[in-house]
Scaffold this active site. Sequence first.
Site, mmCIF file in Angstrom:
data_model
loop_
_atom_site.group_PDB
_atom_site.id
_atom_site.type_symbol
_atom_site.label_atom_id
_atom_site.label_comp_id
_atom_site.label_asym_id
_atom_site.label_seq_id
_atom_site.Cartn_x
_atom_site.Cartn_y
_atom_site.Cartn_z
ATOM 1 N N GLN A 1 -15.960 121.966 124.202
ATOM 2 C CA GLN A 1 -15.581 123.109 123.373
ATOM 3 C C GLN A 1 -16.755 123.853 122.758
ATOM 4 O O GLN A 1 -16.627 125.024 122.438
ATOM 5 C CB GLN A 1 -14.675 122.665 122.215
ATOM 6 C CG GLN A 1 -13.215 122.630 122.580
ATOM 7 C CD GLN A 1 -12.778 121.248 122.947
ATOM 8 O OE1 GLN A 1 -13.618 120.404 123.250
ATOM 9 N NE2 GLN A 1 -11.500 120.997 122.941
ATOM 10 N N GLU B 1 -14.680 116.281 106.739
ATOM 11 C CA GLU B 1 -14.844 117.485 107.548
ATOM 12 C C GLU B 1 -14.154 118.660 106.844
ATOM 13 O O GLU B 1 -14.596 119.792 106.907
ATOM 14 C CB GLU B 1 -14.226 117.266 108.942
ATOM 15 C CG GLU B 1 -14.457 118.423 109.915
ATOM 16 C CD GLU B 1 -13.787 118.206 111.260
ATOM 17 O OE1 GLU B 1 -12.941 117.291 111.361
ATOM 18 O OE2 GLU B 1 -14.102 118.934 112.211
ATOM 19 N N HIS C 1 -19.032 113.577 110.203
ATOM 20 C CA HIS C 1 -18.981 114.851 109.460
ATOM 21 C C HIS C 1 -19.562 114.792 108.043
ATOM 22 O O HIS C 1 -20.688 115.199 107.832
ATOM 23 C CB HIS C 1 -17.566 115.463 109.435
ATOM 24 C CG HIS C 1 -17.130 115.932 110.775
ATOM 25 N ND1 HIS C 1 -17.858 116.839 111.493
ATOM 26 C CD2 HIS C 1 -16.061 115.607 111.544
ATOM 27 C CE1 HIS C 1 -17.239 117.066 112.655
ATOM 28 N NE2 HIS C 1 -16.154 116.324 112.706
ATOM 29 N N HIS D 1 -13.520 109.750 111.050
ATOM 30 C CA HIS D 1 -13.835 111.120 110.670
ATOM 31 C C HIS D 1 -13.556 111.228 109.181
ATOM 32 O O HIS D 1 -12.500 110.798 108.719
ATOM 33 C CB HIS D 1 -12.910 112.098 111.385
ATOM 34 C CG HIS D 1 -13.337 112.425 112.772
ATOM 35 N ND1 HIS D 1 -13.629 111.483 113.712
ATOM 36 C CD2 HIS D 1 -13.539 113.627 113.376
ATOM 37 C CE1 HIS D 1 -13.968 112.067 114.835
ATOM 38 N NE2 HIS D 1 -13.928 113.373 114.670
ATOM 39 N N HIS E 1 -15.924 112.846 121.653
ATOM 40 C CA HIS E 1 -14.603 112.481 122.179
ATOM 41 C C HIS E 1 -14.645 112.455 123.703
ATOM 42 O O HIS E 1 -15.083 113.423 124.325
ATOM 43 C CB HIS E 1 -13.555 113.461 121.663
ATOM 44 C CG HIS E 1 -13.506 113.479 120.169
ATOM 45 N ND1 HIS E 1 -12.849 112.525 119.443
ATOM 46 C CD2 HIS E 1 -14.101 114.289 119.258
ATOM 47 C CE1 HIS E 1 -13.010 112.761 118.147
ATOM 48 N NE2 HIS E 1 -13.774 113.831 118.011
#
Lengths: 609, 609
Positions: free
Chosen positions: B509, B431, B450, B428, B161
């Site tokens: 993150q 996940e 994912h 996505h 991202h």
Amino acid sequence: VEDYEQAAKSLAKALMIREKYARLAYHRFPRTTARIGSWFWLPIPMFEDPYCLDDAPPNLGYLVRMQGGILFVYDNKKMLERQEPHSLPYPDLETYTVDMSHILALITDGPTKTYCHRRLNFLESKFSLHEMLNEMSEFKELKSNPHRDFYNVRKVDTHIHAAACMNQKHLLRFIKHTYQTEPDRAVAEKRGRKITLRQVFDSLHMDPYDLTVDSLDVHAGRQTFHRFDKFNSKYNPVGASELRDLYLKTENYLGGEYFARMVKEVARELEESKYQYSEPRLSIYGRSPEEWPNLARWFIQHKVYSPNMRWIIQVPRIYDIFRSKKLLPSFGKMLENIFLPLFEATINPQDHQELHLFLKYVTGFDSVDDESKHSDHMFSDKSPSPDIWTSEQNPPYSYYLYYMYANIMVLNNLRRERGLSTFLFRPHCGEAGSITHLVSAFLTADNISHGLLLKKSPVLQYLYYLAQIPIAMSPLSNNSLFLEYSKNPLREFLHKGLHVSLSTDDPMQFHYTKEALMEEYAIAAQVWKLSTCDLCEIARNSVLQSGLSHQEKQKFLGQNYYKEGPEGNDIRKTNVAQIRMAFRYETLCNELSFLSDAMKSEEITALTK
Amino acid sequence: VEDYEQAAKSLAKALMIREKYARLAYHRFPRTTARIGSWFWLPIPMFEDPYCLDDAPPNLGYLVRMQGGILFVYDNKKMLERQEPHSLPYPDLETYTVDMSHILALITDGPTKTYCHRRLNFLESKFSLHEMLNEMSEFKELKSNPHRDFYNVRKVDTHIHAAACMNQKHLLRFIKHTYQTEPDRAVAEKRGRKITLRQVFDSLHMDPYDLTVDSLDVHAGRQTFHRFDKFNSKYNPVGASELRDLYLKTENYLGGEYFARMVKEVARELEESKYQYSEPRLSIYGRSPEEWPNLARWFIQHKVYSPNMRWIIQVPRIYDIFRSKKLLPSFGKMLENIFLPLFEATINPQDHQELHLFLKYVTGFDSVDDESKHSDHMFSDKSPSPDIWTSEQNPPYSYYLYYMYANIMVLNNLRRERGLSTFLFRPHCGEAGSITHLVSAFLTADNISHGLLLKKSPVLQYLYYLAQIPIAMSPLSNNSLFLEYSKNPLREFLHKGLHVSLSTDDPMQFHYTKEALMEEYAIAAQVWKLSTCDLCEIARNSVLQSGLSHQEKQKFLGQNYYKEGPEGNDIRKTNVAQIRMAFRYETLCNELSFLSDAMKSEEITALTK
């Protein structure tokens, strides 16, 4: 209950034995443990500053002789004839073996095992509870700590071998670069004929342009697991010992220039990172007394010094190889080659100026090799002394450790007397093999590398905890050699409060990125979900464990770093929460309190005569 | 046996259904699978080169109208009145739901489950055997492969991202830098009053000098595990949405300048690394049709282009939030805001020059948000169509996916007709949440991010294998959010031959080092003891999965990269052993051979009317 009292007494005695050995060698012992035992442990700076010395002090004219594997110092010829050594503590093998047998008995003693096992379980549960209750408070403390975070706390790579301190890609690039820039330089000599770099590669049928990390083949793979022999051969780029000699050795036709250049490139990266330090190991084999002046010359000639590096001398335990090649007559000679030059440089620095200078930056000794190699010999006071150890058999690990310790101890006392720096003994220990290795190190080592096998002995693990013996762990190295990452006890040790740090061992063999130490921290953080406080505690441990000077430690950890508990922690420098420090301190004091009565009453025989 | 025949037939039908959806949307389908089914799949380059275009082509004057959530194209007003759309394939919801229900029935069908489970077990054992027998031969092949190793094979970060593409330290440094260099610059406006950077920080009671990665608090910790909501709030530096707006958004008072500068710094690092590429996601929310021209302007004004980046548009599934804030009247309007500008720019590029230019570098769409959020609505052909979906309830995942696919499909066909580039749908998926998400993506997605939940459905896992659907996996992200590292199925998927790549998701993150993608590879390599050949296979997969152009793929993987099996592999570029390629190819052909008869006989209803 009676059992436990006896266990406490035995443990207390074990601690006192360690304290004795540490005191004699100017090793370190935690203040808290010493205080509760009411021992006279001075809160001295853990290490003398190697930079505060004036130039080479004058010749004392002392004489040195090896007797029974230990170097004795005599004031002059007359004293030598009268066999009256200079007043220094000289170790006594008989007492040592008695001390060893106390600890050996302890680790198999049922009640003591139960006691330690229970205490360790308690420590682990207590930390879990602490974590659940205080995790957020710890993080809050860190969040409100200005300017300091995990990235700018000091970290020391406490265990790394100089010959593998660059990563595989770095070595590859360096080899290619030398070939591009100086293919016609003479880099070796064979039977009087000079050989150029181009000829070296021609003889290997290889164009460095085509070289890759795969063909270089220095990285440990699945093939090295439990194969230390295969691992050792990975030090040969492209499997060619010629290239190892040329690029990774201090003694060769180029005077170790290439190796020095690479080490300096690594040092520049550390200096740029600003917050990372490392303690690379350089080898002294003990084949010849010339190794020391040669190494010192290499260091000075190529200006290898870096403010971000402190040097450690590693001695491989490979007497058997030298003996079988008839390079050495006895193990005693090997010890003499290792230690006599140091005694001479200490007694008469003016005649050994280069070595004297180099020793300013050497902070300790390491003992290295495959611990899983079995030895038939059981070390005891009946063992042949090193001067008559002439067989081709290798002495066992414990024998190596005792004689290294013994000579370092005498040397340290002599150096201390002159106001010179002393050395810490920091052997590899507990990576594999017998757990008795950890008993030897409990007596003789300031701190150790690996310590994996503490997992298998609750008594030793608890003793290492109580004595807060620093352990430089390298889970990525273990993962390739002896123990899968997920089974590594680092997390468990950290939780219980053992004094663990993270180190890389051999970036060339184990790491992928440009920042090997950060890779080590990152993987530990990810796999074990370590908190920032955990990471910063490990980093703080690494600075404490290291041979950095008192002044540096004050700068990196805080003015009072040598005090224990929260008082010794400056969160603005370490980013370790005071809550954590208080927890560790209270927990240790609590454990020690069970031993405190026993500690005051026990008596210990002096090691030295 | 009969059971298995039926299973084979159903699986074959499932594959044919996917092939139909892929063909319609200009998605990709593996040649091998197509060949065995004797379908007319052209060996076209997988992707058109976005650079081979001349300048903006002329206006076609077509009209576009949304009907039932799908944009229809009309040649002119008359045709619009007569409701005769331009000849393009328009999807039919009824057929779609029939196709969906076939696959849904399949994944719970007992015999098919058993069949797939056995085949997957077989695949895993077969690879183990292959590894034991051929590991050394593979490595030998790589060692004799000149100049190419894991470090200089191309790797694409297939899932990242943009707003979290820099690591936490980078963001911290950037914030400090802006404060040092331009504290008095107006960076926001509140009620007509200009606010300087200094004032922003003053109002937060914060001195950027004291800011640390701890106080920045953008890193996922143990607190985010199974808490997607907490994770999302980590996007706010220091918990302040002001800073997110200022530093991590494309639309703000500075026109997204700070964000652009950081992204460009990341791009420069990729360019310097030379071998690393990335596919960052930028957001289009569908609140307003102005988002597209604004984003294009941001891209062009700040010169965000980099040869090492390809852009993907992510659409967050947060209609409910916009609807409850009364920003949108219906879900149909949201779809219109997302897709109408693209149709207009495609029909009349000259009037939308910036968007037309930007779209050259956009290669696909992503659908993002917390998959574990439950929806009460079951998508079927009875569901309200988007134009009448006016409730505040969020449509379910499968609804989002169908309508995104449907519009992308029509758009791709329109663009193809004009010789313009097409887009890949890369949501996505898998996940968290329901495994039925993976059924939607099986039909509608070119590839997914994912795919963790494939672990739980043998039928889907086997179908994803047979259709070689690329899966961008991010085990470090999963480790912080949904699944512990050691339980991640990546290694198992790789072994079985699923088409997996490694990606970072959110370096801000999750990662610690400067090289997030390398950290991802390094940790996977260490924890799972992946071989060099494994790593290079993953890297090759990542290039194949990516939206890089045909020409780039030829350059990075070899002239014939689009052919399957060893023929499609140029070891000199990929460093993947031919032994490995042959193994994969033979294994896939073998699996497909059980289906081949069934594949030829099945009939499939056309999706489009």
